[in-house]
Design a protein around this motif. Structure first.
Motif: not given
Length: 253
Positions: A117-126, A164-165, A170-172, A235-237
């Motif tokens: 999740a951390l390493e793909f987070l920049p992509q997921l935020r975009r 995580m949810a 906040r980033y959608g 989300t969060g489920q």
């Protein structure tokens, strides 16, 4: 053109079992799909012939996950959907605790999700993407011998999904989990005689409301729903897909 056309999907531990069923389901729906795998080179080659990008990667190594994220970004583009499926299960009784095996489950089942999740987070935020973690009904507490330490790691996945949810909303980014029951895969049948597998399946059937066992496609179908726009407000489920297991441990009073 399928439901996930123009979407990029990464499935960790995607060369066999549940992960492979998920990867193939997204491919059929038009997605550009990548998987990571640890050992199954022959199965990875099969997936590549289908058009799936297969990357050898131990998710317990953040360096290897970082490299996988770079490869996916370069070859397919930013990830829209991340499915954290990679996991291991070592059965042992409580009094037969094995430090090495327990640590390996923590490293892959829990830290592997965090690193990915951390390493793909920049992509997921975009992409304002979606994360789906594969947990287990063991993490909720089934009465199944030898799964205590495995269950601890999957309970961690469930609370990690909620956190995580909360942190990524906040980033959608939506984050949910699927908790399968007993699914017939390489993991659940490896090194077991056919008659032993049939005995296990009969036991599972006796402990489910639907009197049946699951197949990887059952979990893939739930993942596709959670990844789709139909679940845009979810989300969060944790969705439990276990045929209605009735052997959960007591809830107390």
């Amino acid at each position: 053109m399928g439901e996930f056309s123009n979407k990029v999907v990464l499935v960790t531990g995607g060369s066999r079992g549940i992960g492979r069923a998920i990867a193939e389901a997204f491919l059929r729906e038009g997605a550009r799909v990548a998987v990571t795998y640890a050992k199954s080179d022959d199965k990875a080659r099969e997936l590549e012939k289908m058009g799936i990008l297969a990357i050898k990667c131990d998710v317990s190594s953040r360096d290897e996950v970082r490299r996988a994220a770079e490869i996916v970004g370069d070859r397919l583009g930013d990830v829209n959907i991340l499915v954290n499926n990679a996991g291991v299960m070592y059965l042992m009784q409580f009094e037969s605790y094995d430090e090495g095996l327990f640590n390996r489950m923590i490293d892959i089942n829990v830290k592997g999700i965090i690193y990915t999740a951390l390493e793909f987070l920049p992509q997921l935020r975009r992409t304002r993407g979606v994360v789906i973690n594969i947990a287990s009904n063991a993490g909720i507490g089934t009465a199944w011998e030898g799964t205590t330490y495995y269950a601890i790691t999957k309970a961690a996945v469930i609370i990690l999904t909620k956190r995580m949810a909360f942190d990524l909303g906040r980033y959608g980014i939506r984050v949910n989990a699927v908790a399968p029951g007993w699914i017939e895969t390489d993991m659940t049948t490896a090194n077991r005689a056919p008659e032993e597998v049939e005995k296990t399946k009969a036991l599972v059937r006796s402990r489910t409301m639907l009197s049946t066992t699951g197949v990887p496609e059952d979990i893939a179908n739930v993942v596709l729903f959670l990844a789709s726009d139909r679940a845009r407000y979810v989300t969060g489920q944790t969705v439990v897909a276990d045929g209605g297991r009735i052997d959960y441990l007591t809830h107390g009073v």
